[in-house]
Motif scaffolding. Structure first.
Motif, PDB file in Angstrom:
ATOM      1  N   MET A   1       0.847  -1.202   0.000  1.00  0.00           N
ATOM      2  CA  MET A   1       0.000   0.000   0.000  1.00  0.00           C
ATOM      3  C   MET A   1       0.873   1.240   0.000  1.00  0.00           C
ATOM      4  SD  MET A   1      -2.989  -0.329   2.743  1.00  0.00           S
ATOM      5  CE  MET A   1      -4.577   0.119   2.191  1.00  0.00           C
TER       6      MET A   1
ATOM      7  N   VAL B   1      -4.166   6.022   1.660  1.00  0.00           N
ATOM      8  CA  VAL B   1      -5.244   6.078   2.658  1.00  0.00           C
ATOM      9  C   VAL B   1      -5.260   7.454   3.334  1.00  0.00           C
ATOM     10  CG1 VAL B   1      -5.420   3.606   3.187  1.00  0.00           C
ATOM     11  CG2 VAL B   1      -3.631   4.961   4.265  1.00  0.00           C
TER      12      VAL B   1
ATOM     13  N   LYS C   1       0.118   6.021   5.432  1.00  0.00           N
ATOM     14  CA  LYS C   1       0.544   4.682   5.840  1.00  0.00           C
ATOM     15  C   LYS C   1       2.064   4.625   5.857  1.00  0.00           C
ATOM     16  CE  LYS C   1       0.884  -0.039   4.835  1.00  0.00           C
ATOM     17  NZ  LYS C   1       2.338   0.066   4.739  1.00  0.00           N
TER      18      LYS C   1
ATOM     19  N   ALA D   1      -6.834   3.401  -1.670  1.00  0.00           N
ATOM     20  CA  ALA D   1      -7.545   2.295  -1.034  1.00  0.00           C
ATOM     21  C   ALA D   1      -8.870   2.764  -0.463  1.00  0.00           C
ATOM     22  CB  ALA D   1      -6.685   1.716   0.082  1.00  0.00           C
ATOM     23  N   GLU D   2      -9.895   1.966  -0.751  1.00  0.00           N
ATOM     24  CA  GLU D   2     -11.190   2.271  -0.154  1.00  0.00           C
ATOM     25  C   GLU D   2     -11.983   0.979   0.055  1.00  0.00           C
ATOM     26  OE1 GLU D   2     -14.877   5.240  -0.803  1.00  0.00           O
ATOM     27  OE2 GLU D   2     -14.814   3.129  -1.333  1.00  0.00           O
ATOM     28  N   ALA D   3     -11.362   0.013   0.716  1.00  0.00           N
ATOM     29  CA  ALA D   3     -11.947  -1.289   1.044  1.00  0.00           C
ATOM     30  C   ALA D   3     -12.020  -2.210  -0.170  1.00  0.00           C
ATOM     31  CB  ALA D   3     -13.328  -1.152   1.674  1.00  0.00           C
ATOM     32  N   GLY D   4     -11.661  -3.460   0.063  1.00  0.00           N
ATOM     33  CA  GLY D   4     -11.692  -4.464  -1.000  1.00  0.00           C
ATOM     34  C   GLY D   4     -10.409  -4.495  -1.806  1.00  0.00           C
ATOM     35  N   THR D   5      -9.301  -4.014  -1.219  1.00  0.00           N
ATOM     36  CA  THR D   5      -8.076  -3.917  -2.019  1.00  0.00           C
ATOM     37  C   THR D   5      -7.458  -5.286  -2.301  1.00  0.00           C
ATOM     38  OG1 THR D   5      -6.763  -3.528  -0.043  1.00  0.00           O
ATOM     39  CG2 THR D   5      -7.481  -1.591  -1.252  1.00  0.00           C
TER      40      THR D   5
ATOM     41  N   LYS E   1     -15.846   1.565   1.996  1.00  0.00           N
ATOM     42  CA  LYS E   1     -15.085   1.791   3.241  1.00  0.00           C
ATOM     43  C   LYS E   1     -15.960   1.813   4.506  1.00  0.00           C
ATOM     44  CE  LYS E   1     -11.195   3.117   5.307  1.00  0.00           C
ATOM     45  NZ  LYS E   1     -10.950   4.517   5.634  1.00  0.00           N
TER      46      LYS E   1
ATOM     47  N   ASP F   1     -17.299  -1.532   5.339  1.00  0.00           N
ATOM     48  CA  ASP F   1     -16.241  -2.393   5.866  1.00  0.00           C
ATOM     49  C   ASP F   1     -15.949  -2.019   7.329  1.00  0.00           C
ATOM     50  OD1 ASP F   1     -13.434  -3.135   6.510  1.00  0.00           O
ATOM     51  OD2 ASP F   1     -13.441  -3.960   4.506  1.00  0.00           O
TER      52      ASP F   1
ATOM     53  N   ASP G   1     -17.332  -9.363   6.939  1.00  0.00           N
ATOM     54  CA  ASP G   1     -16.586  -9.146   5.692  1.00  0.00           C
ATOM     55  C   ASP G   1     -16.128 -10.520   5.203  1.00  0.00           C
ATOM     56  OD1 ASP G   1     -15.018  -8.129   3.659  1.00  0.00           O
ATOM     57  OD2 ASP G   1     -13.444  -7.335   4.955  1.00  0.00           O
TER      58      ASP G   1
END
Ligand code: UDP
Length: 256
Positions: free
Chosen positions: A80, A85, A89, A131-135, A176, A179, A185
């Protein structure tokens, strides 16, 4: 985690925050062959996720002692970007990215016809730019296109998506907030051509019936995503064919 007061994940008409129905995917676009120096590559946008996958190999294995005399090894690195994000990170591997790298490698290994390339490595790099969930699902989907783009023989491509539960409703492809504040999930990956499941994780709880619905949503969506993967590869080769034709002299010029 409970949603903050006032945040409604699903309304009385069963519509989600972004207006999707429970079984609807976010918008997905992908393009194969985007990296010049990679043997195969894919750029994918999935909702607000942006992912790039590059494949290198089959190539010599370093360190040598990782070699397998009977087949190729498939190595994946999920990473990432610091700017991917909201909170920066920290660069470099962490526990989460090591876990995801491992499971991506384990999901892709069974599809590659590894016996064809003994003593070699096939390296797959998945870079998450936003990134916004489901990566992990997005990375796996892109990596699979990149492998096909590299011409690696496979028994099929891998398509992946997550399902989950928000406000007691089973939904497909969590964004996001869903999640973060949802109850469950369930990332899933299958080989649509054979129906084999190559990734199945679960965080949270489902009843048996909810699990069946979530799996059905995911499997149907994976077939849909598989169609997009094939289309991305077709487009690349169509573009290449058009480019080749443009660079060749026209028939009339050849006759002269
Ligand atoms: N996330 C973040 N910082 C991190 C790790 C994750 O903001 O260090 C966010 C990111 O948007 C990611 C989401 O949390 O997509 C969900 O992360 P999860 O571990 O569930 O994996 P993913 O759904 O991306 O496969």
């Amino acid at each position: 985690m409970k949603p903050p007061p006032g945040l409604k994940l699903i309304d009385e008409n069963g519509r989600r925050m972004d207006g999707r129905r429970p079984d609807e995917l976010r918008k997905i676009t992908m393009k194969a062959g985007v990296l010049k120096r990679a043997d195969g590559s894919c750029y994918l946008e999935w909702g607000n996720n942006k992912v790039i996958a590059g494949v290198y190999g089959p190539r010599e294995v370093h360190p040598r002692h990782d070699q397998d005399a009977t087949q190729a090894i498939v190595r994946c690195r999920y990473s990432m970007s610091p700017f991917s994000v909201d909170d920066r990170k920290r660069p470099g591997p962490d526990r989460r990215s090591q876990e995801i790298s491992k499971l991506l490698g384990e999901a892709l290994s069974p599809v590659v016809l590894r016996q064809m390339f003994p003593r070699t490595a096939i390296d797959v790099f998945c870079e998450i730019l936003e990134a916004e969930a489901g990566t992990r699902c997005a990375a796996l989907t892109a990596a699979s296109v990149a492998l096909a783009d590299a011409g690696i023989p496979m028994k099929g491509m891998v398509a992946s998506v997550a399902a989950g539960k928000i406000d007691n409703t089973v939904v497909l492809d969590l964004r996001k907030e869903e999640d973060n504040f949802g109850d469950t999930d369930l990332p899933v990956a299958i080989i649509p051509k054979t129906g084999e499941i190559v990734l199945l994780q679960m965080d949270g709880h489902f009843t048996d019936d909810e699990f069946d619905v979530a799996m059905q949503y995911s499997i149907d969506a994976c077939h849909q995503i598989h169609g997009m993967q094939k289309q991305a590869l077709r487009e690349k080769y169509l573009d290449a064919a058009v480019e080749k034709r443009m660079s060749e002299p026209a028939e009339s010029e050849v006759m002269l």
